[in-house]
Design an enzyme around this catalytic site. Structure first.
Site, PDB file in Angstrom:
ATOM      1  CB  CYS A   6      16.591  -7.101  -5.152  1.00 41.37           C
ATOM      2  SG  CYS A   6      16.947  -6.283  -6.723  1.00 41.37           S
ATOM      3  CG  HIS A  98       6.080  -3.754  -9.660  1.00 40.77           C
ATOM      4  ND1 HIS A  98       6.996  -2.802  -9.253  1.00 40.77           N
ATOM      5  CD2 HIS A  98       4.861  -3.269  -9.315  1.00 40.77           C
ATOM      6  CE1 HIS A  98       6.345  -1.791  -8.694  1.00 40.77           C
ATOM      7  NE2 HIS A  98       5.049  -2.036  -8.721  1.00 40.77           N
TER       8      HIS A  98
HETATM    9  P1  5GP Z   1       3.338  -0.247  -6.814  1.00 34.16           P
HETATM   10  O1  5GP Z   1       2.461   0.613  -5.952  1.00 34.16           O
HETATM   11  O2  5GP Z   1       4.805   0.103  -6.641  1.00 34.16           O
HETATM   12  O3  5GP Z   1       2.916  -0.303  -8.254  1.00 34.16           O
HETATM   13  O4  5GP Z   1       3.110  -1.731  -6.311  1.00 34.16           O
HETATM   14  C1  5GP Z   1       3.822  -2.335  -5.304  1.00 34.16           C
HETATM   15  C2  5GP Z   1       3.027  -3.525  -4.882  1.00 34.16           C
HETATM   16  O5  5GP Z   1       3.836  -4.339  -4.068  1.00 34.16           O
HETATM   17  C3  5GP Z   1       1.774  -3.180  -4.058  1.00 34.16           C
HETATM   18  O6  5GP Z   1       0.611  -3.652  -4.732  1.00 34.16           O
HETATM   19  C4  5GP Z   1       2.011  -3.885  -2.736  1.00 34.16           C
HETATM   20  O7  5GP Z   1       0.836  -4.443  -2.184  1.00 34.16           O
HETATM   21  C5  5GP Z   1       3.027  -4.942  -3.096  1.00 34.16           C
HETATM   22  N1  5GP Z   1       3.900  -5.326  -1.991  1.00 34.16           N
HETATM   23  C6  5GP Z   1       4.550  -4.479  -1.138  1.00 34.16           C
HETATM   24  N2  5GP Z   1       5.289  -5.192  -0.268  1.00 34.16           N
HETATM   25  C7  5GP Z   1       5.119  -6.507  -0.578  1.00 34.16           C
HETATM   26  C8  5GP Z   1       5.626  -7.718  -0.023  1.00 34.16           C
HETATM   27  O8  5GP Z   1       6.414  -7.743   0.923  1.00 34.16           O
HETATM   28  N3  5GP Z   1       5.210  -8.882  -0.588  1.00 34.16           N
HETATM   29  C9  5GP Z   1       4.347  -8.901  -1.662  1.00 34.16           C
HETATM   30  N4  5GP Z   1       4.003 -10.112  -2.129  1.00 34.16           N
HETATM   31  N5  5GP Z   1       3.855  -7.774  -2.207  1.00 34.16           N
HETATM   32  C10 5GP Z   1       4.231  -6.597  -1.680  1.00 34.16           C
HETATM   33 ZN    ZN Z   2      15.411  -4.641  -7.149  1.00 35.12          ZN
END
Ligand code: 5GP
Ligand code: ZN
Length: 112
Positions: A6, A98
């Site tokens: 968000c 996402h």
């Molecule tokens: P999940 O593990 O929840 O599927 O993916 C979360 C993703 O968000 C991870 O691949 C991680 O690298 C990415 N991520 C976490 N914090 C940030 C951030 O501050 N900026 C960006 N661009 N990506 C982020």
């Molecule tokens: Zn959110």
């Protein structure tokens, strides 16, 4: 709400934009798992695909934006992978829906 994505959608945390429209925002993952690693999120906060599926049109907008990202990043010819980690077993770390769009190299059987 204390939600990382968000804040990224609101521009409170900087990100590298790939595409945006009224419903979605696409930006580069901070920890690239492939030459192309883009996250597509709805502007509206929903926790995961199960919540997203309850909002009319939301998943359609997500798919439309994946298609835009694929075109912009030139992934049509060689292919790509879309991943939605959901819940503990999938190790979802950010509780804002996402889609990971991964491509630009031959991907292994795991996500990266
Ligand atoms: P999940 O593990 O929840 O599927 O993916 C979360 C993703 O968000 C991870 O691949 C991680 O690298 C990415 N991520 C976490 N914090 C940030 C951030 O501050 N900026 C960006 N661009 N990506 C982020
Ligand atoms: Zn959110």
């Amino acid at each position: 709400m204390d939600c990382l994505f968000c804040k990224i959608v609101a521009g409170e945390i900087p990100s590298t934009k790939v595409y945006e429209d009224d419903y979605t925002y696409a930006f580069r993952d901070i920890n690239l798992q492939a030459p192309v690693h883009v996250l597509v999120v709805p502007r509206q906060h929903v926790a995961n695909v199960l919540e997203g599926a309850q909002v009319d049109g939301l998943m359609q907008h997500m798919a439309d934006t994946v298609a835009q990202v694929v075109r912009l990043e030139g992934l049509e010819k060689n292919g790509f992978r879309v991943i939605m980690n959901t819940g503990e077993d999938a190790m979802q770390t950010v509780k804002h829906l996402h889609m990971h769009v991964l491509g630009g190299r031959k991907l292994g059987i795991e996500m990266g």
